[in-house]
Scaffold this motif. Sequence first.
Motif, PDB file in Angstrom:
ATOM      1  N   UNK A 201       0.819  -1.212   0.000  1.00 16.21           N
ATOM      2  CA  UNK A 201       0.000   0.000   0.000  1.00 16.21           C
ATOM      3  C   UNK A 201       0.852   1.260   0.000  1.00 16.21           C
ATOM      4  N   UNK A 202       1.960   1.243   0.732  1.00 17.54           N
ATOM      5  CA  UNK A 202       2.862   2.399   0.760  1.00 17.54           C
ATOM      6  C   UNK A 202       3.481   2.629  -0.617  1.00 17.54           C
ATOM      7  N   UNK A 203       3.876   1.545  -1.280  1.00 16.74           N
ATOM      8  CA  UNK A 203       4.442   1.680  -2.629  1.00 16.74           C
ATOM      9  C   UNK A 203       3.401   2.275  -3.573  1.00 16.74           C
TER      10      UNK A 203
ATOM     11  N   UNK B  31       2.996   6.291  -5.506  1.00 19.05           N
ATOM     12  CA  UNK B  31       2.862   6.475  -6.939  1.00 19.05           C
ATOM     13  C   UNK B  31       3.476   5.384  -7.798  1.00 19.05           C
ATOM     14  N   UNK B  32       4.011   4.352  -7.170  1.00 16.29           N
ATOM     15  CA  UNK B  32       4.530   3.236  -7.961  1.00 16.29           C
ATOM     16  C   UNK B  32       3.350   2.464  -8.561  1.00 16.29           C
TER      17      UNK B  32
ATOM     18  N   UNK C  87      -4.898   5.461 -13.161  1.00 16.49           N
ATOM     19  CA  UNK C  87      -4.462   6.389 -12.136  1.00 16.49           C
ATOM     20  C   UNK C  87      -3.418   5.748 -11.237  1.00 16.49           C
ATOM     21  N   UNK C  88      -2.773   6.559 -10.424  1.00 14.88           N
ATOM     22  CA  UNK C  88      -1.751   6.066  -9.509  1.00 14.88           C
ATOM     23  C   UNK C  88      -1.875   6.774  -8.164  1.00 14.88           C
TER      24      UNK C  88
ATOM     25  N   UNK D 170      -4.795   8.939  -5.404  1.00 19.19           N
ATOM     26  CA  UNK D 170      -6.005   9.103  -6.216  1.00 19.19           C
ATOM     27  C   UNK D 170      -6.579   7.747  -6.581  1.00 19.19           C
ATOM     28  N   UNK D 171      -5.729   6.809  -6.938  1.00 18.56           N
ATOM     29  CA  UNK D 171      -6.192   5.452  -7.253  1.00 18.56           C
ATOM     30  C   UNK D 171      -6.771   4.797  -6.005  1.00 18.56           C
ATOM     31  N   UNK D 172      -6.085   4.956  -4.891  1.00 18.55           N
ATOM     32  CA  UNK D 172      -6.527   4.332  -3.645  1.00 18.55           C
ATOM     33  C   UNK D 172      -7.867   4.874  -3.171  1.00 18.55           C
TER      34      UNK D 172
END
Length: 185
Positions: A69-71, A75-76, A86-87, A90-92
């Motif tokens: 989740x951190x990665x 933005x990875x 998306x990344x 915003x994706x989350x």
Amino acid sequence: MTALVVGAVPLRAARSLAVVVAGVLLVTLAAKVQIPFWPVPMTLHTLAIMALAVGLGPRLAVATVLGYLAAGAAGLPVFSGTPERGIGLAYMAGPTGGYLAGYLAAAGLTGALAAGRGLLGRVTAMLAGLAAIYGLGLAWLALFVPADRVVALGLLPFLLGDLVKIGLVAAGCSVLPGLRRVLAR
């Protein structure tokens, strides 16, 4: 003698870090193997999360999902459909965000409930973890789709596949206790 004890701590920490990094890579690979659905794609996430939870226990499984989740938050492109959909945060915050949170809850719950259990206990633990994934996933998905469509879009297309994935992990459970003993050294 003290030097050996002190030296053992960094070795164990390094081993745990290596396991977590390998787990993050496994979950990322599982995210990239997908069958397109909308609004949530079908992936091998559940298989990876359950295998890690049963095989590593709650501490390392939760650390792995937190790393994943951190990665993704950084933005990875670790999530399914990234970078196209998306990344980062915003994706989350999109339709799959609740399922991502559910993976974290499932890693801890499944790992804790499966510890020291036989096959039936591990399967029950994975079903409890799956309930956590769906509970958080569907609650979050309800913010994006009409309430009368949440179950049809966020549960029904995935349930049989997730049960098969749990069956696959259960079938592999005979090797998982040995893996856990090796990693605990």
